[in-house]
Scaffold this active site. Structure first.
Site, PDB file in Angstrom:
ATOM      1  N   GLU A 155      -8.716  -0.973  -2.884  1.00 17.10           N
ATOM      2  CA  GLU A 155      -9.069   0.450  -3.039  1.00 17.10           C
ATOM      3  C   GLU A 155     -10.430   0.765  -2.423  1.00 17.10           C
ATOM      4  O   GLU A 155     -10.619   1.813  -1.809  1.00 17.10           O
ATOM      5  CB  GLU A 155      -9.083   0.853  -4.518  1.00 17.10           C
TER       6      GLU A 155
ATOM      7  N   CYS B 102       0.855  -1.189   0.000  1.00 14.62           N
ATOM      8  CA  CYS B 102       0.000   0.000   0.000  1.00 14.62           C
ATOM      9  C   CYS B 102       0.888   1.234   0.000  1.00 14.62           C
ATOM     10  O   CYS B 102       1.810   1.323   0.823  1.00 14.62           O
ATOM     11  CB  CYS B 102      -0.914   0.003   1.224  1.00 14.62           C
TER      12      CYS B 102
HETATM   13  O1  GNR Z   1       0.614  -0.347  -5.584  1.00 17.68           O
HETATM   14  C1  GNR Z   1      -0.107  -1.123  -4.951  1.00 17.68           C
HETATM   15  N1  GNR Z   1       0.103  -2.461  -5.067  1.00 17.68           N
HETATM   16  C2  GNR Z   1      -0.762  -3.414  -4.583  1.00 17.68           C
HETATM   17  C3  GNR Z   1      -0.325  -4.735  -4.536  1.00 17.68           C
HETATM   18  C4  GNR Z   1      -1.171  -5.729  -4.094  1.00 17.68           C
HETATM   19  C5  GNR Z   1      -2.447  -5.427  -3.686  1.00 17.68           C
HETATM   20  C6  GNR Z   1      -2.891  -4.116  -3.709  1.00 17.68           C
HETATM   21  C7  GNR Z   1      -2.058  -3.122  -4.159  1.00 17.68           C
HETATM   22  S1  GNR Z   1      -2.633  -1.493  -4.234  1.00 17.68           S
HETATM   23  C8  GNR Z   1      -1.153  -0.604  -4.046  1.00 17.68           C
HETATM   24  C9  GNR Z   1      -1.368   0.886  -4.202  1.00 17.68           C
HETATM   25  C10 GNR Z   1      -2.256   1.394  -3.082  1.00 17.68           C
HETATM   26  O2  GNR Z   1      -1.873   1.613  -1.966  1.00 17.68           O
HETATM   27  N2  GNR Z   1      -3.507   1.545  -3.346  1.00 17.68           N
HETATM   28  O3  GNR Z   1      -4.358   1.937  -2.390  1.00 17.68           O
HETATM   29 NI    NI Z   2      -3.528   1.218  -0.541  1.00 20.12          NI
END
Ligand code: GNR
Ligand code: NI
Length: 166
Positions: free
Chosen positions: A136, A93
């Protein structure tokens, strides 16, 4: 288009429940553009408006290799198509930089959302896109990846990130 600053855990703004979008105007379009540009800048595969401090139900995602297929989902809702089919994925994240944790989620989901014009649409995402959209959508409800792990681990991540900020 502007690259925006991403809030990091434990910023209290990441715990707010985002508001439904009701106006499908040019401000919404520029918000989506900023989200996409910021997602690409920080090498993410998804981003929610709450992560840049905007309390609206808007998310973007791009799981393509070329990074040229951004999806925009306004007011997304998730319907689980099969409660028994679940899969674990090592999630990252951008609001919890440097930490990866396995999260188990349903693998067969349908996403209902609106596009930038306000038109209602549905998709059944495959693979990683399904994982990212659930990650998300959690952000829009103030929920974070670390809520799926033990509170001991969560506290440890919290203090590490707070120390990095000082
Ligand atoms: O970039 C991101 N990679 C990710 C990898 C596995 C599962 C979810 C994500 S989302 C994340 C970007 C992010 O924080 N979105 O909120
Ligand atoms: Ni995230």
């Amino acid at each position: 288009m502007t690259i925006r600053k991403i809030l990091t855990f434990p910023d209290p703004k990441l715990r707010e429940v985002a508001k439904e979008v009701t106006e499908f105007n040019s401000d919404l379009k520029s918000l989506a553009e900023d989200l996409i540009e910021t997602m690409y800048e920080f090498k993410g595969i998804g981003l929610a408006a709450v992560q840049i401090g905007v309390n609206k139900r808007v998310i973007v995602a791009d799981v393509s290799e070329e990074k040229k297929e951004p999806f925009i989902f306004i007011n997304p809702t998730i319907r689980i198509l099969n409660e028994d089919e679940k899969g674990g994925y090592d999630e990252g994240c951008l609001s919890i930089p440097g930490f990866y944790e396995e999260v188990v989620r349903p693998t067969q989901v349908e996403i209902s959302f609106q596009n930038l014009s306000g038109k209602k649409e549905e998709i059944i995402p495959e693979g990683l896109l399904g994982v990212v959209v659930q990650h998300e959508t959690d952000h829009l409800d103030g929920k974070l990846m670390v809520d799926y792990i033990s509170s001991v681990k969560r506290q440890r991540i919290r203090s590490k990130l707070l120390k990095l900020k000082r």
